[in-house]
Design an enzyme around this catalytic site. Structure first.
Site, short mmCIF file in Angstrom:
data_model
loop_
_atom_site.label_atom_id
_atom_site.label_comp_id
_atom_site.label_asym_id
_atom_site.label_seq_id
_atom_site.Cartn_x
_atom_site.Cartn_y
_atom_site.Cartn_z
N HIS A 71 115.97 33.12 -37.84
CA HIS A 71 114.79 33.73 -37.24
C HIS A 71 114.75 33.05 -35.68
CE1 HIS A 71 110.77 34.88 -36.66
NE2 HIS A 71 110.90 35.71 -37.63
N ASP A 128 112.86 39.28 -44.72
CA ASP A 128 113.74 40.59 -44.80
C ASP A 128 114.70 40.30 -46.09
OD1 ASP A 128 112.47 42.39 -43.16
OD2 ASP A 128 113.86 41.74 -41.58
N HIS A 185 115.85 43.15 -36.04
CA HIS A 185 114.39 43.04 -36.28
C HIS A 185 114.23 43.65 -37.68
CE1 HIS A 185 110.06 42.37 -35.42
NE2 HIS A 185 109.90 43.31 -34.55
N1 ACO Z 1 124.15 34.87 -39.81
C1 ACO Z 1 125.11 34.33 -39.23
N2 ACO Z 1 124.86 33.58 -38.07
C2 ACO Z 1 123.63 33.45 -37.64
C3 ACO Z 1 122.70 34.36 -38.13
C4 ACO Z 1 122.86 35.14 -39.32
N3 ACO Z 1 122.12 35.81 -39.79
N4 ACO Z 1 121.54 34.05 -37.27
C5 ACO Z 1 121.85 33.42 -36.47
N5 ACO Z 1 123.04 33.05 -36.52
C6 ACO Z 1 123.95 32.08 -35.66
C7 ACO Z 1 124.49 32.75 -34.38
O1 ACO Z 1 125.75 33.15 -34.49
C8 ACO Z 1 124.32 31.64 -33.60
O2 ACO Z 1 125.22 30.62 -33.48
P1 ACO Z 1 126.26 29.81 -32.47
O3 ACO Z 1 125.17 29.02 -31.93
O4 ACO Z 1 127.22 29.28 -33.16
O5 ACO Z 1 126.51 31.01 -31.72
C9 ACO Z 1 122.99 30.76 -34.02
O6 ACO Z 1 122.84 31.10 -35.35
C10 ACO Z 1 121.95 31.05 -33.15
O7 ACO Z 1 121.62 32.56 -33.23
P2 ACO Z 1 120.93 33.21 -31.99
O8 ACO Z 1 121.32 34.80 -32.23
O9 ACO Z 1 121.18 32.82 -30.63
O10 ACO Z 1 119.46 33.08 -32.60
P3 ACO Z 1 118.03 34.07 -32.02
O11 ACO Z 1 116.99 33.42 -32.25
O12 ACO Z 1 118.44 34.86 -30.88
O13 ACO Z 1 118.41 35.22 -33.18
C11 ACO Z 1 117.79 36.49 -35.08
C12 ACO Z 1 117.57 35.37 -34.29
C13 ACO Z 1 118.20 37.81 -34.14
C14 ACO Z 1 116.96 37.09 -36.15
C15 ACO Z 1 119.44 36.09 -35.90
O14 ACO Z 1 119.20 35.14 -36.64
C16 ACO Z 1 119.92 37.26 -36.48
O15 ACO Z 1 120.58 38.24 -35.94
N6 ACO Z 1 119.61 37.43 -38.12
C17 ACO Z 1 120.09 38.42 -38.70
C18 ACO Z 1 119.11 39.73 -38.67
C19 ACO Z 1 117.85 39.43 -39.26
O16 ACO Z 1 117.97 39.14 -40.47
N7 ACO Z 1 117.06 39.93 -38.56
C20 ACO Z 1 115.55 39.86 -39.23
C21 ACO Z 1 114.63 38.96 -38.59
S1 ACO Z 1 113.15 38.80 -39.35
C22 ACO Z 1 112.27 40.03 -38.67
O17 ACO Z 1 112.28 40.60 -37.71
C23 ACO Z 1 111.15 40.51 -39.42
#
Ligand code: ACO
Length: 382
Positions: A265, A319, A226
């Site tokens: 996201h 971010d 987050h």
């Molecule tokens: N890098 C690489 N792969 C990613 C990323 C990333 N940043 N984000 C998602 N994916 C991939 C996952 O590995 C997954 O792949 P798969 O389907 O092959 O297994 C797919 O995309 C879906 O990911 P989920 O985790 O299921 O998506 P979710 O909606 O639960 O997660 C989240 C969203 C937590 C923000 C995720 O994108 C992430 O971890 N991002 C990195 C951390 C980040 O930047 N957080 C800030 C968010 S914005 C905020 O809070 C202000």
């Protein structure tokens, strides 16, 4: 299984569950739209101020000139901390993380408020002003304390953004720096039922107090999935030696099944409009402050990510470019997430007050998958 349980469905991570109604922020994840109370985020970032945006979120309308002036005066009259709180800041361990310090100090604000438990809208608005106005002093004060510097009292002539930069550095910030800070505060102010806002609603829905709700939210924001991601973005940019090393770095992360911070996201599956806006801004400020290499590296990461996972709807989030902006402003990496909290407190409190008006305890069920009817064996026989 009871009939009630049969009608329920399991939704891990609440991906497909709408928990409540809200008229504060609207997000269209497919089209990349974000509005606060119907006003586009781009218009607000270009024309509003953080104070006016907060007024909008709390009152669900823009203020008149007089109302805004009164609101500003009220906020500024709350900037300073009590002697007890200044003393508390200097009593904290210098090597503590700023997010742990902010969570503790925000919680401590309740200790000096005799009406901390008053749930009326008037009391909650006053307490929200207290938290909004004092957070800059809590964050800047702790940062100076840990560096062994004298703490600086707030400047009541300054906006929240200017005052924060002044208390942090002891110098009057330039107009461009204050504006950059103000824009970041506007862009982070609210975002629907994100994890920290939802956590604050769980707390307030028990009819606990709004200080507790914001303390809960700070603890939730700090996680790297987050608000903690902006700090992670900067560590990554520093880890990558040069623009030529970007591609290998990103591909290695994928090979190790690691995530790239600042991308992806839960709601946006196209561009995050906050990131789109910040990108232009980050470029200007990076250029001005001699950090254009950092910006160029970010842009290269974006290109590689687009090629590799763009088709999965993974784009830069807010971010990603806020990290370069804060770094260019000379702010320490581990203050990035506290800055997010300093802004999001306006959204957290707005949502808490909105939710309380039609409160219902938030209490979901879990899908129990453990054993049943186990025979209890006394400890001497196990
Ligand atoms: N890098 C690489 N792969 C990613 C990323 C990333 N940043 N984000 C998602 N994916 C991939 C996952 O590995 C997954 O792949 P798969 O389907 O092959 O297994 C797919 O995309 C879906 O990911 P989920 O985790 O299921 O998506 P979710 O909606 O639960 O997660 C989240 C969203 C937590 C923000 C995720 O994108 C992430 O971890 N991002 C990195 C951390 C980040 O930047 N957080 C800030 C968010 S914005 C905020 O809070 C202000």
């Amino acid at each position: 299984m009871s009939t009630v349980m049969q009608e329920m469905h399991t939704d891990i991570g609440l991906v497909n569950t709408i928990v409540a109604r809200s008229s504060l922020s609207f997000i269209n994840g497919e089209k990349g739209i974000l509005e606060y109370v119907g006003y586009g985020i781009d218009d607000l970032a270009r024309q509003s101020t953080f104070e006016e945006t907060t007024y909008l979120l709390w009152n669900r309308r823009l203020p008149s000139r007089v109302e805004l002036a009164e609101f500003n005066t009220l906020i500024r009259s709350n900037y300073d901390l009590s002697e007890t709180l200044w003393d508390m800041i200097v009593s904290l361990p210098r090597d503590a993380s700023p997010m742990h310090a902010l969570r503790t100090l925000t919680s401590a604000l309740a200790l000096e408020d005799p009406a901390a438990d008053d749930p009326s809208i008037e009391a909650n608005t006053r307490k929200s002003i207290v938290m909004l106005a004092k957070m800059p002093a809590l964050i800047a004060g702790f940062d100076r304390h840990r560096k062994g510097l004298d703490l600086i009292r707030p400047n009541v002539e300054a906006t929240i953004a200017e005052n924060f930069l002044y208390m942090l550095t002891g110098k009057k910030p330039t107009e461009r720096m204050s504006r950059a800070m103000d824009i970041c505060l506007i862009l982070h102010a609210d975002h629907g039922f994100n994890a920290s806002t939802f956590a604050s609603l769980v707390t307030i829905s028990t009819l606990s107090d709004i200080y507790s709700a914001v303390t809960t939210a700070i603890g939730t924001l700090k996680g790297p999935l987050h608000g903690g991601a902006n700090q992670g973005v900067m560590y990554m940019l520093q880890e990558i030696e040069s623009i030529d090393a970007v591609e290998e770095y990103v591909l290695n992360k994928f090979a190790n099944k690691e995530r790239i911070m600042g991308f992806g996201h839960r709601v946006y599956k196209s561009n995050d409009p906050r990131a789109t806006y910040l990108k232009t801004f980050a470029e200007g400020i990076a250029q001005d402050t001699g950090n254009i290499d950092l910006f160029n590296k970010s842009q290269r990461i974006e290109e590689v990510m687009d090629r590799e996972v763009g088709s999965k709807g993974i784009y830069p989030n807010v971010d990603f470019y806020s990290a370069t902006t804060y770094f260019s402003l000379g702010i320490d990496l581990d203050l990035f997430t506290p800055l997010f909290a300093m802004s999001r407190v306006s959204g957290w409190t707005a949502h808490c007050m909105e939710y309380l008006a039609e409160n219902r305890l938030i209490r979901p069920r879990c899908d129990y998958v453990g054993p049943h009817e186990q025979e209890y064996v006394s400890i001497s026989q196990r």
